[in-house]
Design a protein around this motif. Structure first.
Motif, mmCIF file in Angstrom:
data_model
loop_
_atom_site.group_PDB
_atom_site.id
_atom_site.type_symbol
_atom_site.label_atom_id
_atom_site.label_comp_id
_atom_site.label_asym_id
_atom_site.label_seq_id
_atom_site.Cartn_x
_atom_site.Cartn_y
_atom_site.Cartn_z
ATOM 1 N N ARG A 238 0.850 -1.185 0.000
ATOM 2 C CA ARG A 238 0.000 0.000 0.000
ATOM 3 C C ARG A 238 0.885 1.235 0.000
ATOM 4 O O ARG A 238 1.863 1.308 0.734
ATOM 5 C CB ARG A 238 -0.893 0.006 1.229
ATOM 6 N N LYS A 239 0.520 2.218 -0.809
ATOM 7 C CA LYS A 239 1.364 3.405 -0.954
ATOM 8 C C LYS A 239 1.030 4.496 0.049
ATOM 9 O O LYS A 239 1.927 5.166 0.565
ATOM 10 C CB LYS A 239 1.230 3.961 -2.383
ATOM 11 N N SER A 240 -0.264 4.691 0.311
ATOM 12 C CA SER A 240 -0.646 5.795 1.188
ATOM 13 C C SER A 240 -2.081 5.621 1.662
ATOM 14 O O SER A 240 -2.839 4.809 1.123
ATOM 15 C CB SER A 240 -0.506 7.137 0.455
ATOM 16 N N ILE A 241 -2.443 6.396 2.689
ATOM 17 C CA ILE A 241 -3.844 6.554 3.079
ATOM 18 C C ILE A 241 -4.094 8.046 3.207
ATOM 19 O O ILE A 241 -3.190 8.811 3.564
ATOM 20 C CB ILE A 241 -4.189 5.819 4.383
ATOM 21 N N ALA A 269 -4.699 7.708 11.779
ATOM 22 C CA ALA A 269 -3.724 7.033 12.636
ATOM 23 C C ALA A 269 -4.301 5.724 13.184
ATOM 24 O O ALA A 269 -3.592 4.717 13.279
ATOM 25 C CB ALA A 269 -3.297 7.945 13.779
ATOM 26 N N PHE A 270 -5.587 5.729 13.522
ATOM 27 C CA PHE A 270 -6.240 4.498 13.973
ATOM 28 C C PHE A 270 -6.239 3.465 12.853
ATOM 29 O O PHE A 270 -6.007 2.267 13.078
ATOM 30 C CB PHE A 270 -7.666 4.799 14.418
ATOM 31 N N GLN A 271 -6.469 3.914 11.621
ATOM 32 C CA GLN A 271 -6.429 3.008 10.470
ATOM 33 C C GLN A 271 -5.022 2.437 10.282
ATOM 34 O O GLN A 271 -4.860 1.243 10.006
ATOM 35 C CB GLN A 271 -6.871 3.738 9.205
ATOM 36 N N LEU A 272 -4.018 3.286 10.437
ATOM 37 C CA LEU A 272 -2.636 2.807 10.338
ATOM 38 C C LEU A 272 -2.375 1.697 11.351
ATOM 39 O O LEU A 272 -1.834 0.640 11.008
ATOM 40 C CB LEU A 272 -1.651 3.953 10.583
ATOM 41 N N ARG A 333 -2.586 13.405 3.865
ATOM 42 C CA ARG A 333 -2.166 12.109 3.328
ATOM 43 C C ARG A 333 -0.944 11.617 4.096
ATOM 44 O O ARG A 333 0.004 12.371 4.312
ATOM 45 C CB ARG A 333 -1.825 12.201 1.832
ATOM 46 N N PHE A 334 -0.981 10.347 4.513
ATOM 47 C CA PHE A 334 0.174 9.680 5.106
ATOM 48 C C PHE A 334 0.706 8.682 4.082
ATOM 49 O O PHE A 334 -0.040 7.833 3.594
ATOM 50 C CB PHE A 334 -0.198 8.945 6.387
ATOM 51 N N SER A 335 1.979 8.779 3.754
ATOM 52 C CA SER A 335 2.553 7.907 2.731
ATOM 53 C C SER A 335 3.912 7.382 3.182
ATOM 54 O O SER A 335 4.313 7.590 4.327
ATOM 55 C CB SER A 335 2.672 8.663 1.407
ATOM 56 N N GLY A 336 4.612 6.713 2.264
ATOM 57 C CA GLY A 336 5.867 6.069 2.622
ATOM 58 C C GLY A 336 5.637 5.003 3.667
ATOM 59 O O GLY A 336 6.375 4.890 4.642
ATOM 60 N N LEU A 337 4.592 4.185 3.466
ATOM 61 C CA LEU A 337 4.176 3.228 4.483
ATOM 62 C C LEU A 337 5.048 1.979 4.490
ATOM 63 O O LEU A 337 5.489 1.504 3.445
ATOM 64 C CB LEU A 337 2.720 2.805 4.247
ATOM 65 N N VAL A 338 5.285 1.473 5.683
ATOM 66 C CA VAL A 338 5.955 0.179 5.845
ATOM 67 C C VAL A 338 5.169 -0.638 6.858
ATOM 68 O O VAL A 338 4.498 -0.100 7.735
ATOM 69 C CB VAL A 338 7.417 0.313 6.340
ATOM 70 N N ARG A 339 5.231 -1.951 6.681
ATOM 71 C CA ARG A 339 4.615 -2.841 7.645
ATOM 72 C C ARG A 339 5.431 -2.861 8.929
ATOM 73 O O ARG A 339 6.650 -2.732 8.909
ATOM 74 C CB ARG A 339 4.534 -4.263 7.093
ATOM 75 N N GLY A 340 4.743 -2.999 10.054
ATOM 76 C CA GLY A 340 5.421 -3.135 11.332
ATOM 77 C C GLY A 340 4.663 -4.108 12.202
ATOM 78 O O GLY A 340 3.459 -4.293 12.024
ATOM 79 N N THR A 341 5.328 -4.722 13.132
ATOM 80 C CA THR A 341 4.676 -5.682 14.016
ATOM 81 C C THR A 341 4.074 -5.019 15.236
ATOM 82 O O THR A 341 3.457 -5.656 16.048
ATOM 83 C CB THR A 341 5.686 -6.747 14.495
#
Length: 394
Positions: A238-241, A269-272, A333-341
């Motif tokens: 995913r690229k951004s929300i 932020a809750f969605q993130l 817009r929040f972008s530059g997303l990475v997965r995190g645990t």
């Protein structure tokens, strides 16, 4: 035909990344996390021998292992290396799911016709280790649940292959805590009635388990019996929300605009956190009454925490809104997303902040997003004309 599902887990990923760039960290107790009031994001096996665990308060970890070295962590480094690993796997595996920044599921069903599935997976693992320098553990079995439990056990017993006829003998002696969906509360509840091993859980009537713990009871019973039909979901980054709001009437009410921006940040932020993303770029957009549109963005340390993102958004808006004309639209817009645990940015946030976010997120998930929110982001709308007149007369 039985499926062939691989789970790959990069061992102590954050720690391994730091050691890759600094060999002086090898062999010593190492903790990745925030300051004295922060929490542990990751820790080395040397620190784990003293009882240190992820999400533990730093001050508690230091009491257990006072000789440990604490490092803040570098999410940009971890993200880049995770991307390198992802590219290697995607180039070779037919179906890949990236479960987090350091976890992958692979569906290699049918590959044993051309290669031995375990041999193929082992060769892939050696390629990752050789090209990245990072250690890993994998397990090969018939579904995602058994493979994931297998990697947990494999950290002590090396990589595992668990064929269909050995699934139940493999699971039976293990603690129910090894099942991914069993948290501390569920473990304590089941322990009180004598259910501590997966075998005991698997022999319990599914309906009784459902009555005891609710809708997840059947799913838990299936996992205890080695049943998991969940597919490996092909990985797409995913690229951004983003979100934006067009005002019913053009406005210059700065207090209203700021409240709306705070509400937008809280929702995104809750969605993130719900989807386990961390953002590295924040963009604010405004559109004036004459339709001129301007944006401003900045890079931030990877985060999904409201209080950090709110501060950045507020600063960007103040820099952006200079013409003092009425506004027609605002957006974020929040972008530059990475997965995190991790649910929030464990490198920045305190133990108290972590507890607050977890409590709020649980309420939002259970009762809906509007069940609890920050006052700064709340907008109050009168229900009727009488309420408007009452407020005006006060």
């Amino acid at each position: 035909m039985a499926r062939s599902i691989v789970h790959i887990d990069m061992n102590t990923f954050f720690v391994s990344c730091e050691r890759l760039t600094n060999s002086a960290l090898n062999g010593i107790p190492l903790i990745i996390g925030g300051g004295e009031r922060g929490v542990v994001a990751s820790c080395s096996y040397e620190a784990r021998r003293f009882g240190v665990r992820s999400a533990m308060p730093i001050h508690m970890a230091m009491k257990l292992c006072p000789q440990a070295k604490i490092m803040k962590g570098d999410m940009e480094l971890y993200s880049r290396l995770s991307h390198d690993i992802t590219e290697i796997i995607q180039e070779k595996a037919p179906v890949v799911e990236k479960a987090s920044i350091d976890e992958f599921y692979l569906d290699i069903t049918g590959m044993d016709k051309f290669h031995g599935s375990y041999k193929w997976t082992n060769e892939l693992a050696q390629t990752i280790i050789r090209e990245t320098g990072l250690p890993l553990t994998f397990a090969l079995s018939v579904n995602k649940t058994v493979s994931k439990i297998g990697t947990g056990e494999g950290k002590q017993k090396q990589n595992l292959e668990i064929p269909e006829h050995l699934v139940q003998p493999f699971l039976n002696p293990l603690s129910i805590q090894k099942i991914p969906m069993v948290g501390e509360k569920t473990f304590q509840m089941l322990s009180r009635i004598g259910i501590r091993t997966i075998q005991t859980l698997s022999e319990m009537p599914a309906e009784a388990l459902q009555r005891m713990i609710g809708k997840n009871g059947i799913e838990l019973w299936k996992k205890a019996n080695g049943i998991d039909n969940n597919p490996v979901e092909p990985y797409t980054e995913r690229k951004s929300i983003s979100t934006e709001e067009t005002f019913p009437q053009d406005t210059i009410d700065i207090d209203l605009i700021r409240r709306i921006l705070h509400g937008m940040v809280e929702k995104l932020a809750f969605q993130l956190r719900s989807e386990q993303w961390l953002a590295s770029t924040v963009t604010v957009k405004i559109r004036y009454a004459n339709f001129d549109t301007e944006t401003k963005q900045c890079r931030v340390q990877y985060t999904s925490a409201d209080h950090i993102l709110n501060q950045i958004v507020t600063e960007l808006f103040e820099k952006l809104y200079q013409r003092r004309m009425r506004l027609r639209l605002i957006g974020i817009r929040f972008s530059g997303l990475v997965r995190g645990t991790y649910q929030i940015d464990l490198f920045q946030d305190t133990e108290e902040m972590l507890a607050l976010y977890q409590a709020m997120d649980r309420m939002k998930t259970r009762y809906g997003f509007d069940s609890v929110m920050r006052c700064a982001g709340a907008t109050f709308k009168p229900n009727n004309k009488n309420e408007i007149l009452k407020r005006k007369s006060r």
